[in-house]
Design a protein around this motif. Structure first.
Motif, short mmCIF file in Angstrom:
data_model
loop_
_atom_site.label_atom_id
_atom_site.label_comp_id
_atom_site.label_asym_id
_atom_site.label_seq_id
_atom_site.Cartn_x
_atom_site.Cartn_y
_atom_site.Cartn_z
N ASN A 188 -2.65 4.75 11.08
CA ASN A 188 -1.64 5.52 11.83
C ASN A 188 -1.26 6.83 11.15
OD1 ASN A 188 -0.29 5.66 14.27
ND2 ASN A 188 1.64 4.96 13.42
N ALA A 189 -2.15 7.40 10.33
CA ALA A 189 -1.92 8.74 9.80
C ALA A 189 -2.36 9.76 10.84
CB ALA A 189 -2.69 8.92 8.49
N GLY A 190 -2.26 11.05 10.50
CA GLY A 190 -2.71 12.10 11.42
C GLY A 190 -1.57 12.99 11.87
N GLU A 191 -1.72 13.62 13.05
CA GLU A 191 -0.73 14.57 13.55
C GLU A 191 0.56 13.89 13.99
OE1 GLU A 191 -2.26 17.08 16.58
OE2 GLU A 191 -3.56 18.22 15.22
N VAL A 192 1.70 14.53 13.68
CA VAL A 192 3.02 14.01 14.04
C VAL A 192 3.85 15.16 14.61
CG1 VAL A 192 5.07 12.80 13.25
CG2 VAL A 192 2.87 12.38 12.13
N ASP A 193 4.47 14.94 15.76
CA ASP A 193 5.33 15.97 16.34
C ASP A 193 6.61 16.13 15.54
OD1 ASP A 193 3.55 16.47 18.37
OD2 ASP A 193 4.59 15.24 19.87
N TYR A 194 7.13 17.34 15.52
CA TYR A 194 8.38 17.64 14.84
C TYR A 194 9.50 16.72 15.33
CZ TYR A 194 12.57 20.28 13.48
OH TYR A 194 13.78 20.66 12.96
N GLY A 195 10.26 16.16 14.36
CA GLY A 195 11.43 15.37 14.69
C GLY A 195 11.17 13.93 15.09
N THR A 196 9.90 13.51 15.10
CA THR A 196 9.60 12.13 15.48
C THR A 196 9.37 11.28 14.23
OG1 THR A 196 7.21 12.58 15.65
CG2 THR A 196 8.55 12.88 17.63
N ASP A 197 9.41 9.95 14.41
CA ASP A 197 9.14 9.01 13.32
C ASP A 197 7.68 8.60 13.36
OD1 ASP A 197 11.86 9.08 12.70
OD2 ASP A 197 12.32 7.38 14.02
N ARG A 198 7.14 8.26 12.19
CA ARG A 198 5.77 7.76 12.12
C ARG A 198 5.72 6.68 11.03
NH1 ARG A 198 0.62 9.54 13.34
NH2 ARG A 198 1.71 10.27 15.22
N THR A 199 5.29 5.50 11.41
CA THR A 199 5.14 4.39 10.48
C THR A 199 3.68 4.27 10.07
OG1 THR A 199 6.99 3.18 11.50
CG2 THR A 199 5.44 1.90 10.15
N ILE A 200 3.45 4.30 8.78
CA ILE A 200 2.10 4.16 8.24
C ILE A 200 1.92 2.72 7.75
CG2 ILE A 200 0.44 5.02 6.55
CD1 ILE A 200 1.35 7.07 8.66
N THR A 201 0.87 2.11 8.19
CA THR A 201 0.60 0.71 7.84
C THR A 201 -0.49 0.64 6.77
OG1 THR A 201 1.17 0.03 10.08
CG2 THR A 201 -0.04 -1.55 8.72
N VAL A 202 -0.15 -0.03 5.66
CA VAL A 202 -1.11 -0.21 4.57
C VAL A 202 -1.50 -1.69 4.54
CG1 VAL A 202 -1.49 0.00 2.09
CG2 VAL A 202 -0.05 1.67 3.28
N LYS A 203 -2.79 -1.98 4.70
CA LYS A 203 -3.28 -3.38 4.79
C LYS A 203 -4.30 -3.63 3.68
CE LYS A 203 -2.87 -3.45 9.84
NZ LYS A 203 -3.63 -3.65 11.11
N PRO A 204 -3.92 -4.38 2.64
CA PRO A 204 -4.91 -4.72 1.62
C PRO A 204 -5.88 -5.79 2.13
CG PRO A 204 -2.81 -5.77 1.13
CD PRO A 204 -2.59 -4.90 2.33
N MET A 205 -7.09 -5.78 1.67
CA MET A 205 -8.07 -6.82 1.98
C MET A 205 -7.70 -8.08 1.21
SD MET A 205 -10.20 -5.53 4.14
CE MET A 205 -11.73 -6.47 4.00
N PRO A 206 -8.21 -9.25 1.66
CA PRO A 206 -7.96 -10.49 0.91
C PRO A 206 -8.33 -10.34 -0.56
CG PRO A 206 -8.96 -10.99 3.02
CD PRO A 206 -9.02 -9.51 2.87
N GLY A 207 -7.45 -10.78 -1.41
CA GLY A 207 -7.70 -10.70 -2.84
C GLY A 207 -7.19 -9.43 -3.49
N PHE A 208 -6.56 -8.54 -2.64
CA PHE A 208 -6.03 -7.28 -3.19
C PHE A 208 -4.56 -7.14 -2.83
CE2 PHE A 208 -10.54 -6.58 -2.95
CZ PHE A 208 -10.83 -5.84 -4.08
N LEU A 209 -3.84 -6.34 -3.64
CA LEU A 209 -2.45 -6.03 -3.40
C LEU A 209 -2.29 -4.52 -3.31
CD1 LEU A 209 -0.79 -8.42 -6.04
CD2 LEU A 209 -0.91 -8.79 -3.53
N VAL A 210 -1.18 -4.12 -2.71
CA VAL A 210 -0.87 -2.70 -2.72
C VAL A 210 -0.38 -2.34 -4.11
CG1 VAL A 210 0.57 -0.87 -1.75
CG2 VAL A 210 -0.28 -2.72 -0.26
N GLY A 211 -1.08 -1.45 -4.79
CA GLY A 211 -0.77 -1.12 -6.16
C GLY A 211 0.08 0.12 -6.29
#
Length: 211
Positions: A188-211
């Motif tokens: 969900n990265a990419g272009e974002v309109d001024y004044g709007t919200d954008r949630t970025i989702t980070v999904k680790p693969m099995p066996g990994f964590l967000v570092g």
């Protein structure tokens, strides 16, 4: 009228007419017309119309020898005296400016330009917006969604034409730094309109964590 040493019955009658004034109109140098000279009644409102020929504009307007703001009509209100009015024309054209919502163009409205001259427009988007398109004399230029202002100079002007500016919502770009796709994903990265919200989702693969 005086009746002297009255010794008999008399009658007297009178008729009245409204006072009139002369409005003298003229064109200096030709290249257009003006309402013809005429008389008008006391307290009348008299409208004088100036009409330049094609390819000409009003240059100087004088009333009773005094310069007045240029206009296609002039009104003598509640006439109580005679007047003179004179107009001089010059070669030139009109650019009709149309401004879309969410920004401004200066100058705007009906912009008079001398024959063969250019015209500079200052264009500014409102907060949260950017310039989208500028159309000058039928030719359109497109702008990126982050450009919020510009100065635009027309080509030399030899005819009447339209100048139109539209605006768009300003956009930004959320970029994702390099990562190993085998270890997870960032969505969900990419272009974002001024004044709007954008949630970025980070999904680790099995066996990994967000570092």
């Amino acid at each position: 009228y005086s009746f002297l040493t009255v010794n008999a019955t008399h009658s007297i009658a009178a008729t009245f007419k409204i006072k009139q004034y002369w409005i003298a109109t003229s064109v200096t140098g030709g290249n257009g017309s003006i309402t013809a000279s005429a008389t008008a009644d006391h307290f009348d409102d008299v409208v004088i119309t100036m009409t330049p020929d094609a390819g000409y504009l009003i240059d100087v307007l004088t009333v009773d020898g005094v310069a007045k703001p240029k206009a296609s009509t002039y009104t003598f209100k509640s006439l109580s005296a005679g007047h003179t009015i004179d107009v001089t024309y010059k070669a030139g054209y009109t650019i009709t400016v149309t401004t879309g919502d969410n920004g401004s163009v200066s100058p705007d409205g009906e912009v008079e330009v001398d024959d063969g001259a250019t015209q500079i427009f200052e264009i500014n988007a409102d907060e949260g917006y950017a310039i989208s398109e500028i159309t000058s004399d039928g030719s359109t230029q497109y702008y990126p969604p982050w450009q919020t202002s510009t100065s635009f100079e027309t080509n030399p002007v030899y005819s009447n034409f339209d100048f139109e500016v539209t605006f768009q919502t300003r956009t930004f770009y959320i970029a994702v730094n390099e990562y190993n796709y085998s270890e997870g994903s960032v969505d969900n990265a990419g272009e974002v309109d001024y004044g709007t919200d954008r949630t970025i989702t980070v999904k680790p693969m099995p066996g990994f964590l967000v570092g």
